[in-house]
Design an enzyme around this catalytic site. Structure first.
Site, PDB file in Angstrom:
ATOM      1  N   SER A  50       0.858  -1.124   0.083  1.00 59.41           N
ATOM      2  CA  SER A  50      -0.127   0.017  -0.221  1.00 59.41           C
ATOM      3  C   SER A  50       0.816   1.311  -0.049  1.00 59.41           C
ATOM      4  CB  SER A  50      -0.882   0.045   1.330  1.00 59.41           C
ATOM      5  OG  SER A  50      -0.183  -0.224   2.489  1.00 59.41           O
ATOM      6  N   GLU A 120      -0.632 -12.245  -1.945  1.00 57.30           N
ATOM      7  CA  GLU A 120      -2.024 -12.260  -2.164  1.00 57.30           C
ATOM      8  C   GLU A 120      -2.223 -13.621  -2.908  1.00 57.30           C
ATOM      9  OE1 GLU A 120      -3.405  -8.578  -3.828  1.00 57.30           O
ATOM     10  OE2 GLU A 120      -2.406  -7.211  -2.272  1.00 57.30           O
ATOM     11  N   GLU A 186      -9.508  -9.574   3.913  1.00 50.50           N
ATOM     12  CA  GLU A 186      -9.613  -8.176   3.714  1.00 50.50           C
ATOM     13  C   GLU A 186     -11.099  -7.751   2.989  1.00 50.50           C
ATOM     14  OE1 GLU A 186      -6.571  -5.627   1.594  1.00 50.50           O
ATOM     15  OE2 GLU A 186      -8.035  -3.888   1.344  1.00 50.50           O
TER      16      GLU A 186
HETATM   17  O1  KIV Z   1      -0.301  -3.320   1.628  1.00 51.80           O
HETATM   18  C1  KIV Z   1      -1.242  -3.325   2.781  1.00 51.80           C
HETATM   19  O2  KIV Z   1      -1.028  -2.307   3.479  1.00 51.80           O
HETATM   20  C2  KIV Z   1      -1.771  -4.493   2.942  1.00 51.80           C
HETATM   21  C3  KIV Z   1      -2.923  -4.489   4.205  1.00 51.80           C
HETATM   22  C4  KIV Z   1      -3.435  -3.195   4.465  1.00 51.80           C
HETATM   23  C5  KIV Z   1      -3.238  -5.558   4.647  1.00 51.80           C
HETATM   24  O3  KIV Z   1      -1.877  -5.439   2.356  1.00 51.80           O
END
Ligand code: KIV
Length: 279
Positions: A50, A120, A186
């Site tokens: 993220s 993932e 998620e």
């Molecule tokens: O990339 C991320 O921050 C995540 C989490 C929010 C689960 O995969």
């Protein structure tokens, strides 16, 4: 999972053993200052991909590279002492084959010093998770909404239809059977995450999932108002640091323009006596 020892770093086994006990606390961190703070309160800290959206302003996580994850993973490991550190495998760095995944994971673990990687995927990733865990790379799974698949699946809540719920259930079971020490779930319907938490023997870590999950994770910038205008429904805001930062930046700019900064206390041996600064 309170732990009075300030120096023993929690391991993936500690996280796995926390199933069904006190909720597991997790947040993301991408930089040393945030990691240092998260380390005080979290059982594990995720260097999430993220960061592509939150730090780099990308539209999605698909443009994140392994080099970016390693640079930020290193900073986070360096800044922490207690939390278990997990680093995300970015899009395109593991899906092709178990061997490709091992090459990426080995680099991430060796170059950052993290304890585990997250990837993932469900049934289609089971052989890869099995390959990694059999070779000494602990894996945190991630099912339900998978942001790296945004181009195919979008960002909507998962598990609403019977077919979708059945698939996510099969995904989570496959990831567990392949050896993941825990699974992030998620943005799924609540009942599904609750059922999975009861069925699985590894901890479930919810984000927009269920209060019944064995732990919760959120993006730190989301909970403190630093991630931009859009806040997902499942985020609770605990501070408004964006407003505080904007105020500080405005005050600084006004001080510079009015020659109130720097004051005599901010410079060495001022040649000319200066007006007293506010700071
Ligand atoms: O990339 C991320 O921050 C995540 C989490 C929010 C689960 O995969």
């Amino acid at each position: 999972m309170a732990n009075d020892s300030p120096v023993r770093r929690l391991t993936v086994r500690d996280i796995a053993r926390a199933k069904g006990g006190e909720p597991i606390v997790s947040l993301t961190a991408y930089t040393a200052p945030v990691a240092r703070i998260a380390d005080e309160a979290c059982d594990f800290v995720l260097v999430g991909d993220s960061l592509g959206m939150v730090l780099y302003g990308m539209e999605s996580t698909v443009g994140v590279t392994v080099d970016m994850m390693i640079a930020h993973g290193r900073a986070v490991v360096r800044a922490t002492r207690r939390a278990c550190i997990v680093v995300d495998m970015p899009f395109g760095s593991y899906e092709q084959s178990p061997a490709q995944a091992f090459g990426t994971a080995a680099r991430i673990v060796a170059e950052t010093g993290c304890a585990a990687v997250k990837l993932e995927g469900g049934q289609e990733m089971a052989a890869t998770i099995d390959f990694l865990t059999a070779r000494g790379v602990p894996v945190l799974g991630h099912v339900g909404l998978m942001p790296q698949s945004v181009n195919a699946a979008g960002f909507q809540v998962q598990g609403k239809t019977e077919e979708s719920a059945r698939r996510i259930r099969a995904d989570a079971r496959a990831v567990e059977a392949a050896g993941a020490f825990g699974i992030v779930i998620e943005n799924t319907v609540e009942l599904l995450s609750r059922t999975l938490t009861q069925e699985l023997t590894v901890p479930t870590i919810g984000i927009g999932a269920s209060p019944a999950c064995d732990g919760q994770i959120l993006v730190t910038e989301d909970i403190v108002g630093l991630a931009g205008a859009f806040t997902p429904r499942f985020v609770k805001r605990y501070a408004e640091l964006g407003d505080g930062l904007a105020g500080a930046v405005r005050d600084y700019a006004a001080d510079v323009r009015a020659r109130r900064f720097p004051g005599p206390e901010h410079i060495a041996n001022p040649a000319v006596p200066q007006a007293k600064s506010k700071a």
